[in-house]
Design a protein around this motif. Structure first.
Motif, PDB file in Angstrom:
ATOM      1  N   UNK A   2       0.821  -1.214   0.000  1.00 44.99           N
ATOM      2  CA  UNK A   2       0.000   0.000   0.000  1.00 44.99           C
ATOM      3  C   UNK A   2       0.853   1.261   0.000  1.00 44.99           C
ATOM      4  N   UNK A   3       2.043   1.198   0.589  1.00 39.53           N
ATOM      5  CA  UNK A   3       2.945   2.349   0.520  1.00 39.53           C
ATOM      6  C   UNK A   3       3.351   2.607  -0.931  1.00 39.53           C
ATOM      7  N   UNK A   4       3.619   1.534  -1.657  1.00 37.34           N
ATOM      8  CA  UNK A   4       3.921   1.666  -3.083  1.00 37.34           C
ATOM      9  C   UNK A   4       2.728   2.284  -3.805  1.00 37.34           C
ATOM     10  N   UNK A   5       1.529   1.802  -3.495  1.00 35.24           N
ATOM     11  CA  UNK A   5       0.323   2.302  -4.157  1.00 35.24           C
ATOM     12  C   UNK A   5       0.079   3.767  -3.836  1.00 35.24           C
ATOM     13  N   UNK A   6       0.295   4.157  -2.588  1.00 34.84           N
ATOM     14  CA  UNK A   6       0.120   5.561  -2.199  1.00 34.84           C
ATOM     15  C   UNK A   6       1.096   6.451  -2.966  1.00 34.84           C
ATOM     16  N   UNK A   7       2.334   5.986  -3.097  1.00 35.64           N
ATOM     17  CA  UNK A   7       3.331   6.750  -3.847  1.00 35.64           C
ATOM     18  C   UNK A   7       2.891   6.926  -5.296  1.00 35.64           C
ATOM     19  N   UNK A   8       2.444   5.844  -5.929  1.00 36.62           N
ATOM     20  CA  UNK A   8       1.991   5.899  -7.320  1.00 36.62           C
ATOM     21  C   UNK A   8       0.765   6.805  -7.464  1.00 36.62           C
ATOM     22  N   UNK A   9      -0.183   6.680  -6.542  1.00 40.19           N
ATOM     23  CA  UNK A   9      -1.410   7.476  -6.614  1.00 40.19           C
ATOM     24  C   UNK A   9      -1.142   8.951  -6.355  1.00 40.19           C
TER      25      UNK A   9
ATOM     26  N   UNK B 119       4.758  15.847  -6.072  1.00 38.48           N
ATOM     27  CA  UNK B 119       5.866  15.093  -6.651  1.00 38.48           C
ATOM     28  C   UNK B 119       6.800  14.613  -5.551  1.00 38.48           C
ATOM     29  N   UNK B 120       7.181  15.524  -4.677  1.00 41.55           N
ATOM     30  CA  UNK B 120       8.110  15.187  -3.598  1.00 41.55           C
ATOM     31  C   UNK B 120       7.491  14.193  -2.620  1.00 41.55           C
ATOM     32  N   UNK B 121       6.186  14.352  -2.364  1.00 38.73           N
ATOM     33  CA  UNK B 121       5.513  13.431  -1.446  1.00 38.73           C
ATOM     34  C   UNK B 121       5.505  12.021  -2.006  1.00 38.73           C
ATOM     35  N   UNK B 122       5.240  11.902  -3.301  1.00 35.95           N
ATOM     36  CA  UNK B 122       5.270  10.582  -3.923  1.00 35.95           C
ATOM     37  C   UNK B 122       6.636   9.938  -3.783  1.00 35.95           C
ATOM     38  N   UNK B 123       7.684  10.753  -3.975  1.00 33.58           N
ATOM     39  CA  UNK B 123       9.051  10.239  -3.807  1.00 33.58           C
ATOM     40  C   UNK B 123       9.313   9.855  -2.361  1.00 33.58           C
ATOM     41  N   UNK B 124       8.782  10.663  -1.442  1.00 37.86           N
ATOM     42  CA  UNK B 124       8.969  10.387  -0.015  1.00 37.86           C
ATOM     43  C   UNK B 124       8.303   9.069   0.377  1.00 37.86           C
ATOM     44  N   UNK B 125       7.085   8.850  -0.107  1.00 37.56           N
ATOM     45  CA  UNK B 125       6.378   7.607   0.209  1.00 37.56           C
ATOM     46  C   UNK B 125       7.098   6.407  -0.410  1.00 37.56           C
ATOM     47  N   UNK B 126       7.683   6.621  -1.599  1.00 36.42           N
ATOM     48  CA  UNK B 126       8.473   5.556  -2.213  1.00 36.42           C
ATOM     49  C   UNK B 126       9.664   5.211  -1.329  1.00 36.42           C
ATOM     50  N   UNK B 127      10.263   6.234  -0.736  1.00 34.13           N
ATOM     51  CA  UNK B 127      11.384   6.003   0.166  1.00 34.13           C
ATOM     52  C   UNK B 127      10.973   5.193   1.381  1.00 34.13           C
ATOM     53  N   UNK B 128       9.771   5.462   1.888  1.00 33.21           N
ATOM     54  CA  UNK B 128       9.266   4.691   3.028  1.00 33.21           C
ATOM     55  C   UNK B 128       9.074   3.224   2.659  1.00 33.21           C
ATOM     56  N   UNK B 129       8.622   3.011   1.426  1.00 31.69           N
ATOM     57  CA  UNK B 129       8.418   1.639   0.956  1.00 31.69           C
ATOM     58  C   UNK B 129       9.749   0.894   0.901  1.00 31.69           C
ATOM     59  N   UNK B 130      10.784   1.558   0.399  1.00 32.49           N
ATOM     60  CA  UNK B 130      12.101   0.912   0.352  1.00 32.49           C
ATOM     61  C   UNK B 130      12.624   0.631   1.759  1.00 32.49           C
ATOM     62  N   UNK B 131      12.374   1.558   2.682  1.00 35.32           N
ATOM     63  CA  UNK B 131      12.802   1.366   4.064  1.00 35.32           C
ATOM     64  C   UNK B 131      12.124   0.151   4.680  1.00 35.32           C
ATOM     65  N   UNK B 132      10.813   0.023   4.454  1.00 35.69           N
ATOM     66  CA  UNK B 132      10.074  -1.096   5.024  1.00 35.69           C
ATOM     67  C   UNK B 132      10.505  -2.413   4.390  1.00 35.69           C
ATOM     68  N   UNK B 133      10.771  -2.387   3.089  1.00 40.63           N
ATOM     69  CA  UNK B 133      11.250  -3.592   2.429  1.00 40.63           C
ATOM     70  C   UNK B 133      12.591  -4.038   3.008  1.00 40.63           C
ATOM     71  N   UNK B 134      13.430  -3.070   3.326  1.00 35.98           N
ATOM     72  CA  UNK B 134      14.722  -3.399   3.920  1.00 35.98           C
ATOM     73  C   UNK B 134      14.519  -4.070   5.284  1.00 35.98           C
ATOM     74  N   UNK B 135      13.501  -3.621   6.004  1.00 33.70           N
ATOM     75  CA  UNK B 135      13.205  -4.211   7.300  1.00 33.70           C
ATOM     76  C   UNK B 135      12.685  -5.639   7.140  1.00 33.70           C
ATOM     77  N   UNK B 136      11.915  -5.876   6.084  1.00 34.46           N
ATOM     78  CA  UNK B 136      11.369  -7.210   5.844  1.00 34.46           C
ATOM     79  C   UNK B 136      12.466  -8.170   5.425  1.00 34.46           C
ATOM     80  N   UNK B 137      13.430  -7.663   4.654  1.00 33.41           N
ATOM     81  CA  UNK B 137      14.537  -8.486   4.147  1.00 33.41           C
ATOM     82  C   UNK B 137      14.009  -9.627   3.284  1.00 33.41           C
TER      83      UNK B 137
END
Length: 264
Positions: free
Chosen positions: A63-70, A95-113
């Protein structure tokens, strides 16, 4: 976990908590969390044998990915010199918010490993961006073709995740419902509100008018709803709750639309 309305509210709150940012909250509209996408995604993930915590992380990450895209979709194409500085700043913030949410998605993915999930979501993002370029370069020669591309954009992320977890039983419904849900939402906007789909097609087709586009959208909605109701009959029993939800949403639309026509 289940996919009751209570659980959807809980998941939505978790996503909202992740995307909180004081500056963005002050200067731009609240990020869009598409509850229909969340509901379908939860129905798919909750049908897996993943641990409860894993299910939650899969749903939030997607959903973080989806929020970024939306959020990026809220940005009008091109610059309008007649717009106020406040409007232009809001556009830049989207634009910046979408990039920021994308960054959160990458952070969470790193946590999931979970590298397999990372690859799956990255593949979905790549495909979505390819279809967005089809719209950008005006490759659709009719409104129906335009909507068909939007359908792929709206559904690819969830369909990719569904394939990843091994549940493709909703494939016949997901795309039709998500694009129809989007059409209904944008159909209900006021004429002075920005509609990515309607405005996108009007910029693409010089022969179309705002009224003609809305009329064509109404026809597409009615056709899709019939197809969705037919597809709901084929869903497996473990998606009974989702079937009831979608049928309720369809009935609500048909009731409100009929009431509007009768009052008119």
């Amino acid at each position: 976990m289940n996919t009751s309305s209570t659980e959807i509210r809980h998941l939505k709150a978790l996503v909202e908590d992740r995307i909180q940012h004081a500056y963005l909250k002050k200067h731009m509209q609240k990020p869009v969390i598409d509850e229909e996408k969340l509901t379908i995604l939860a129905a798919i993930i909750n049908n897996t044998t993943l641990l409860t915590k894993q299910k939650e992380r899969y749903i939030i990450t997607t959903m973080l990915v989806q929020v970024a895209l939306d959020t990026h979709e809220l940005v009008p194409k091109g610059n309008d010199p007649d717009k106020s500085e406040e409007v232009n700043v809001s556009k830049q913030l989207n634009v910046l918010a979408g990039d920021y949410f994308s960054g959160l998605y990458y952070l969470l993915l790193a946590e999931i490993d979970d590298f397999d999930l990372i690859h799956n979501l990255a593949s979905a993002i790549k495909e979505i961006n390819e279809y967005k370029m089809k719209l950008y370069y005006n490759e659709a020669n009719s409104l129906q073709a335009y909507v068909d591309i939007v359908k792929v954009i709206e559904s690819t992320l969830i369909l990719q995740v569904a394939d990843f977890v091994g549940d493709i039983s909703l494939n016949s419904v997901v795309g039709d419902w998500l694009v129809t849900s989007k059409l209904i939402k944008e159909r209900n906007l006021n004429s002075n509100e920005f509609s990515p789909l309607v405005n996108g097609w009007l910029n693409h087709s010089t022969k179309s008018t705002y009224t003609s586009v809305l009329n064509m959208i109404d026809t597409i909605i009615q056709h899709n709803l019939k197809q969705i109701e037919h597809s709901l009959l084929t869903l497996p029993k473990h998606h009974n709750m989702l079937r009831r939800h979608l049928q309720l949403m369809i009935n609500m639309y048909l009731y409100n639309n009929t009431s509007f026509v009768e009052e008119g």
